[in-house]
Scaffold this active site. Structure first.
Site, PDB file in Angstrom:
ATOM      1  N   CYS A  23       0.818  -1.224   0.000  1.00  0.00           N
ATOM      2  CA  CYS A  23       0.000   0.000   0.000  1.00  0.00           C
ATOM      3  C   CYS A  23       0.850   1.273   0.000  1.00  0.00           C
ATOM      4  O   CYS A  23       1.486   1.563  -0.993  1.00  0.00           O
ATOM      5  CB  CYS A  23      -0.984  -0.049   1.170  1.00  0.00           C
ATOM      6  N   ARG A  43     -12.484   6.165  -1.321  1.00  0.00           N
ATOM      7  CA  ARG A  43     -11.556   5.239  -0.644  1.00  0.00           C
ATOM      8  C   ARG A  43     -11.991   3.812  -0.959  1.00  0.00           C
ATOM      9  O   ARG A  43     -13.175   3.470  -0.810  1.00  0.00           O
ATOM     10  CB  ARG A  43     -11.568   5.503   0.868  1.00  0.00           C
ATOM     11  N   HIS A  98      -3.441  -5.630   2.253  1.00  0.00           N
ATOM     12  CA  HIS A  98      -3.115  -5.819   3.660  1.00  0.00           C
ATOM     13  C   HIS A  98      -3.687  -7.169   4.090  1.00  0.00           C
ATOM     14  O   HIS A  98      -4.161  -7.954   3.256  1.00  0.00           O
ATOM     15  CB  HIS A  98      -3.796  -4.725   4.496  1.00  0.00           C
TER      16      HIS A  98
HETATM   17  N1  GLN Z   1      -2.142   6.874   2.138  1.00  0.00           N
HETATM   18  C1  GLN Z   1      -2.226   5.908   1.063  1.00  0.00           C
HETATM   19  C2  GLN Z   1      -3.620   5.815   0.433  1.00  0.00           C
HETATM   20  O1  GLN Z   1      -4.599   6.072   1.114  1.00  0.00           O
HETATM   21  C3  GLN Z   1      -1.813   4.516   1.558  1.00  0.00           C
HETATM   22  C4  GLN Z   1      -2.751   3.965   2.632  1.00  0.00           C
HETATM   23  C5  GLN Z   1      -2.268   2.643   3.203  1.00  0.00           C
HETATM   24  O2  GLN Z   1      -1.054   2.392   3.295  1.00  0.00           O
HETATM   25  N2  GLN Z   1      -3.238   1.817   3.623  1.00  0.00           N
HETATM   26  O3  GLN Z   1      -3.721   5.436  -0.734  1.00  0.00           O
END
Ligand code: GLN
Length: 262
Positions: A98, A132, A213
């Site tokens: 990520c 998101r 993740h």
């Molecule tokens: N800040 C980055 C995004 O939102 C990575 C987030 C994360 O590592 N889960 O894309």
């Protein structure tokens, strides 16, 4: 006849900055799956301001994190850009998750902050999107014909073709692949890199990036072993067979995750 004692060195990059959603589970998985085969493992945690070890590690890992932690991590990574590029060109294995994945590319452009430079191990770029992506993802390893010829054998010998990979995504970043960089997975469920081109993650040489993740490796033992086998093959200049383990728990978790709704 003396038994060769194999070993693997792992550098965990900036666990003090990028270790969100339990990405440390990936280190624990690599360590245990090596030790269960009698392979010695050394893990070095490189925190912000630490000096990077001068020898190439066999495996580098960098986890995910929110935009704020990525700013600090970007600064630290850039200090070591040339060294880490040399390690990648020497076929060291990298796994970025990520936010860490995004910083292995050219840049990450947050929504309301300055662009964060990456170290360019992957020919990708990321821009923050309005939406998101949060949910369970299933992807499939690319067919061997889409894998650069030099890597076909690894895939074939490891029978990676059409294996599924499961994980959990939580990112607003939209990532796009360029040049020789290939997708890590084809998306079957979820959004992946950008929710449009059905790619998830990226791979160039032995550098892997993914949004998954979970952590990703415990529920994907084939991929965990593939990373170990790549690292051992580079270090010992030959295929080191990994004895099979009882992965019934891991595989049950994998199959369960595949059935979860997004
Ligand atoms: N800040 C980055 C995004 O939102 C990575 C987030 C994360 O590592 N889960 O894309």
């Amino acid at each position: 006849m003396t038994q060769i004692k194999f070993s693997v060195s792992i550098v965990h990059l900036y666990p003090d900055l990028l270790n969100i959603y339990g990405d440390l589970g990936n280190i624990i998985t690599l360590v245990n799956r090596a030790k269960w085969r009698g392979i010695e493992v050394e893990v070095k945690n490189i925190k912000a301001l630490d000096r990077m070890p001068s020898d190439f590690a066999d495996i580098y890992f960098i986890g995910g994190g929110q935009d704020g932690q990525q700013i600090a991590a970007s600064k630290e990574l850039l200090k070591n850009k040339n060294f880490l590029m040399d390690a990648a060109n020497d076929n060291a294995v990298f796994l970025g998750i990520c936010g860490g994945y995004q910083l292995l590319g050219a840049y990450y452009q947050p929504f309301d902050a300055d662009r964060l430079s990456g170290i360019g191990l992957l020919d990708i770029y990321t821009v923050a999107g309005k939406k998101r992506f949060i949910g369970n993802v299933t992807g499939i390893f690319p067919k061997t014909e889409t894998v650069p010829p030099a890597l076909n054998n690894e895939f074939r010998s490891f029978n990676m073709e059409n294996k599924t990979v499961v994980g959990f995504e939580n990112h607003s970043g939209l990532t796009y692949l360029k040049g020789e960089t290939k997708p890590f997975l084809k998306v079957l469920k979820g959004n992946g890199n950008n929710g449009v081109d059905k790619t998830e993650g990226a791979r160039l040489k032995n550098v892997f990036g993914t949004y998954l993740h979970g952590s990703i490796l415990p529920k994907n033992p084939v991929f965990a072993d593939y990373l170990l086998s790549l690292a051992l093959k580079r270090k010992y200049k030959c295929e080191i067979p990994l004895e099979s383990l009882d992965d019934s728990i891991e595989n049950n978790a994998h199959e369960y995750s595949k059935k979860l709704k997004y």
